[in-house]
Write an enzyme that holds these catalytic residues in place. Structure first.
Site, PDB file in Angstrom:
ATOM      1  N   GLY A 346       0.831  -1.193   0.000  1.00 60.91           N
ATOM      2  CA  GLY A 346       0.000   0.000   0.000  1.00 60.91           C
ATOM      3  C   GLY A 346       0.863   1.238   0.000  1.00 60.91           C
ATOM      4  O   GLY A 346       2.099   1.175   0.112  1.00 60.91           O
ATOM      5  N   GLY A 348       0.765   5.519   1.344  1.00 63.01           N
ATOM      6  CA  GLY A 348       0.077   6.573   2.082  1.00 63.01           C
ATOM      7  C   GLY A 348       0.784   7.895   1.913  1.00 63.01           C
ATOM      8  O   GLY A 348       1.690   8.056   1.087  1.00 63.01           O
ATOM      9  N   PHE A 350       2.885   9.321   3.789  1.00 61.95           N
ATOM     10  CA  PHE A 350       4.263   9.410   4.267  1.00 61.95           C
ATOM     11  C   PHE A 350       5.189   8.386   3.618  1.00 61.95           C
ATOM     12  O   PHE A 350       6.366   8.357   3.905  1.00 61.95           O
ATOM     13  CB  PHE A 350       4.310   9.221   5.784  1.00 61.95           C
ATOM     14  CG  PHE A 350       3.684  10.356   6.531  1.00 61.95           C
ATOM     15  CD1 PHE A 350       4.140  11.641   6.368  1.00 61.95           C
ATOM     16  CD2 PHE A 350       2.640  10.138   7.409  1.00 61.95           C
ATOM     17  CE1 PHE A 350       3.566  12.690   7.056  1.00 61.95           C
ATOM     18  CE2 PHE A 350       2.063  11.172   8.104  1.00 61.95           C
ATOM     19  CZ  PHE A 350       2.526  12.459   7.925  1.00 61.95           C
ATOM     20  N   GLY A 351       4.675   7.511   2.768  1.00 63.50           N
ATOM     21  CA  GLY A 351       5.551   6.555   2.126  1.00 63.50           C
ATOM     22  C   GLY A 351       4.831   5.299   1.679  1.00 63.50           C
ATOM     23  O   GLY A 351       3.604   5.202   1.732  1.00 63.50           O
ATOM     24  N   VAL A 353       4.459   0.988   1.747  1.00 59.28           N
ATOM     25  CA  VAL A 353       4.629  -0.172   2.622  1.00 59.28           C
ATOM     26  C   VAL A 353       4.852  -1.409   1.760  1.00 59.28           C
ATOM     27  O   VAL A 353       4.094  -1.650   0.798  1.00 59.28           O
ATOM     28  CB  VAL A 353       3.401  -0.375   3.532  1.00 59.28           C
ATOM     29  CG1 VAL A 353       3.619  -1.586   4.441  1.00 59.28           C
ATOM     30  CG2 VAL A 353       3.143   0.868   4.363  1.00 59.28           C
ATOM     31  N   LYS A 367       7.731  -0.034   6.129  1.00 65.19           N
ATOM     32  CA  LYS A 367       7.302   1.283   5.655  1.00 65.19           C
ATOM     33  C   LYS A 367       8.551   2.063   5.241  1.00 65.19           C
ATOM     34  O   LYS A 367       9.439   2.335   6.053  1.00 65.19           O
ATOM     35  CB  LYS A 367       6.551   2.051   6.733  1.00 65.19           C
ATOM     36  CG  LYS A 367       6.109   3.440   6.268  1.00 65.19           C
ATOM     37  CD  LYS A 367       5.537   4.282   7.395  1.00 65.19           C
ATOM     38  CE  LYS A 367       4.156   3.847   7.752  1.00 65.19           C
ATOM     39  NZ  LYS A 367       3.512   4.795   8.710  1.00 65.19           N
ATOM     40  N   ASP A 498      -5.107  10.343  13.935  1.00 65.29           N
ATOM     41  CA  ASP A 498      -5.434  10.004  12.547  1.00 65.29           C
ATOM     42  C   ASP A 498      -6.088   8.630  12.482  1.00 65.29           C
ATOM     43  O   ASP A 498      -5.710   7.779  11.681  1.00 65.29           O
ATOM     44  CB  ASP A 498      -4.184  10.053  11.674  1.00 65.29           C
ATOM     45  CG  ASP A 498      -4.529  10.116  10.177  1.00 65.29           C
ATOM     46  OD1 ASP A 498      -5.672  10.490   9.848  1.00 65.29           O
ATOM     47  OD2 ASP A 498      -3.655   9.785   9.355  1.00 65.29           O
TER      48      ASP A 498
END
Length: 690
Positions: A346, A348, A350-351, A353, A367, A498
């Site tokens: 996946g 997101g 911030f980076g 995975v 991650k 979050d």
């Protein structure tokens, strides 16, 4: 009774009282640790004899006048002792502190091979392994001033800078003293006093590494406080808003030898029988006193609160020391097949995975933080410092980290069933047709076909695993327990900030695990609310007081949890409700139906089995969590009681926040994106009741 016997008894009782008073008046350590994993020794062992010899003699070396004692004794079962005094002490104060330490530590840790104890002015440790010349970071402790700083962020920032400057000075010290003190003075701001120290047997590089590692944990120790400290076996630091060390240029200087008192006049010899009786009584008194002391100290150790003074203090867990959790970059690169797209799980804000497999066969999730993200460094520090401390079945476990040049990696346990979002909202083209069919009862047969084939029925399209009500209710329970742990039960109070469906991962047994702590914030247990100028999170899940004013608290997480519960029960994403050419949020949609008594209409239609009453109760709980009035939202402990007990009558919810209409629907349309924005005008924070 003869006068001689009366005198003997009086003397015996006097000796006992004096000894007891001296033993019990022994000052307590600020904190101590009996290192369990190093084992125990027996009463008649060689190690005990060697240790007793060292402890009884190591402060008698009058050639040492600089406050650092490191000695070993014995050829077999060798004992090693280190004593370190604060660098500003006189020799008399140093030896007094260490003498107290060598008396008390063996009583607190009877038969323990390794132990360490800290007073404010000195540290004593012993072990059967070599402890000289090696940097050791655990066991460690942290403590904090009970008073809050007037400007917490700036105070910690200035204190950190001061301690880092003092570290370079201390590291340049010689083999006798590595200690530095200093102040930072800024106009219209309190003066900050700081002190750092390493054991002088460390190299300059190891001293710097030890202190910098401790300073990096300053927010865990004392964020927002007017002072704090961290003590490690090899180094320590402290900062305060008042002068806590001696500014005299003469420190640890040998005191002049006092003139010896005149010898007492010779006494008349008592009878041999009286001497034997006196000696026997005194020996008995000593044995009784030692027994009492051991009993009292064991009781004290069973109740850790007696170790903690009025200022906050806690031992740091050796097992969660992040410095022992660093992975090799090349090994992780091989484990993820060079971070190939085929291993991508996946992506997101911030980076990315990736799935990986370590040489021992363990499957991991890696991650890889984005190099372009301005928040990458902050997230990296956040997740390491916070998640490494958290251990709960409903939280994703951080296994370690890795960094090399611009690469920053976080290594987590692999969670088999991906995220809750993929189960709830993986809408395919066929799913869109199913939603169209759901409008018409005349095509009920086609709806049944879609459901039976796992199309748009809360099933992962890759695995076909279905999300029935039993699984959903279990997930709600798991998220609740995870938040109760974060807010109330862990040694740190964590505000996630979050919480959303994509940050809830599901393991092979469909147990929920909260993940992604890059935006999390640490609270002290007596802290209720904080504020920030930079709001980070996801629209649609964020509480209104957080979006508009930057105020966040445990009730902010409660709001996000409420939205998440409504999504789980309805199967509808929080920004995907269209009614009569009007776009409304899920919260408003649920509120309207609850007011009209038509709650059953918003339950996910594919939930054909399971308790409808239970589903409606969860919608009710969700609406309680998203109330606009912060004080009316329940805390997560109360939510857990509501889920576990039907005997608790749920209160009537008040109007929720973020009632969206066509005039402000743009906010909901952005809800699937991570959002960051600055607040220009910050009001004074008011403490919300819990």
């Amino acid at each position: 009774m003869t006068s001689s016997r009366l005198m003997i008894l009086c003397f015996a009782f006097f000796s006992i009282s004096i000894f007891l008073r001296h033993a019990i008046a022994q000052p307590d350590f600020q904190i101590y640790d009996c290192v369990e994993n190093q084992g125990n020794f027996t009463t008649n062992s060689t190690y005990k004899a060697n240790l007793n010899h060292l402890l009884s003699t190591f402060t008698t070396d009058h050639q040492i006048n600089y406050g650092f004692y490191n000695f070993s004794y014995g050829h077999q079962n060798r004992a090693n002792v280190i004593g370190l005094c604060r660098g500003d002490l006189t020799l008399l104060a140093c030896t007094t502190c260490l003498n107290n330490s060598r008396t008390l530590l063996p009583l607190l840790c009877p038969n323990h091979i390794e132990a360490i104890g800290w007073y404010d002015e000195c540290m004593l440790r012993y072990s059967n392994r070599s402890i000289f010349g090696s940097m050791e970071t655990s066991p460690a402790f942290r403590a904090w001033n009970p008073n809050n700083a007037s400007d917490p962020h700036r105070f910690i920032q200035l204190a950190t800078t001061l301690l880092q400057q003092l570290t370079h000075e201390a590291a340049l010290g010689d083999s006798r003293l590595k200690f530095a003190t200093g102040i930072t003075s800024v106009p219209n701001f309190p003066t900050i006093y700081g002190a750092v120290q390493c054991t002088p047997d460390l190299s300059p590089q190891n001293c710097t590494t030890c202190l910098f590692g401790a300073i990096q944990r300053i927010q865990l120790c004392c964020d927002g406080k007017a002072g704090g400290r961290i003590g490690r076996p090899s180094c320590n630091f402290r900062f305060e808003s008042y002068l806590f060390y001696k500014q005299s240029s003469i420190s640890l200087a040998p005191s002049p030898n006092p003139s010896l008192p005149p010898s007492p006049p010779p006494q008349r010899k008592a009878s041999r029988r009286v001497a034997v009786i006196v000696a026997s009584v005194v020996v008995c008194a000593v044995i009784i006193t030692i027994t009492i002391c051991i009993f009292l100290t064991k009781r004290r150790r069973r109740n850790p609160s007696t170790q903690v003074p009025s200022t906050g203090m806690a031992l740091e867990d050796e097992e969660t020391d992040i410095e022992s959790s660093q992975f090799d970059f090349d090994m992780i690169k091989i484990a993820t097949n060079g971070f190939s797209d085929g291993n991508k799980l996946g992506e997101g804000g911030f980076g990315v995975v990736y799935k990986g497999r370590l040489p021992n066969g363990e499957t991991i999730a890696v991650k890889r933080l984005s190099r372009a993200s301005s928040q990458g460094d902050n997230e990296f520090k956040n997740e390491i410092l916070l998640v490494a401390k958290l251990q709960h079945r409903n939280l994703v476990q951080l296994l370690g980290f890795c960094f090399k040049e611009n690469e920053k990696l976080l290594i987590y346990e692999f969670v088999e069933n991906s995220s809750l979002e993929k189960f709830l909202f993986s809408k395919t083209f066929l799913c869109s047709i199913h939603l169209l069919f759901s409008i018409f009862d005349s095509v009920f047969v086609l709806r049944i076909i879609f459901i039976n084939f796992g199309i748009c029925n809360g099933a992962d399209p890759k695995t076909g695993v279905s999300l029935d009500w039993k699984a959903r209710y279990k997930i709600i329970h798991g998220i609740t327990r995870g938040l109760v742990y974060l807010h109330e039960e862990s040694q740190l109070r964590i505000i996630h900030r979050d919480l959303k469906a994509s940050n809830i991962l599901l393991d092979a047994d469909m147990n929920a695990k909260i993940s992604d702590f890059g935006t999390a914030r640490l609270f002290l247990h007596d802290q209720i609310q904080g504020n920030t100028r930079k709001v980070v999170g996801t629209y649609g899940y964020m509480a209104p007081e957080y979006v508009h004013k930057g105020h966040f608290s445990i009730k902010s997480d409660v709001f996000s949890f409420g939205v998440l519960v409504l999504e789980i029960v309805t199967g509808i994403k929080n920004n995907q409700v269209h009614l009569d050419n009007e776009i409304v949020g899920l919260v408003e949609h649920a509120w309207r139906n609850w007011q009209n008594g038509t709650t059953q209409n918003i339950i996910d239609p594919i939930l054909t089995s399971g308790s409808k009453t239970e589903m409606a109760r969860c919608i009710h709980i969700g609406l309680l969590c998203v109330q606009e009035n912060v004080a009316k939202r329940p805390n997560m402990g109360t939510v857990l009681l509501m889920l576990n007990s039907y005997s608790i009558t749920l209160p009537r919810p008040s109007q929720p926040a973020f009632i969206l209409s066509t005039t402000n629907s743009q906010i909901s349309e952005q809800s699937n994106n991570n959002s960051t924005h600055e607040l220009n005008d910050m009001s004074i924070t008011e403490l919300y009741p819990r």
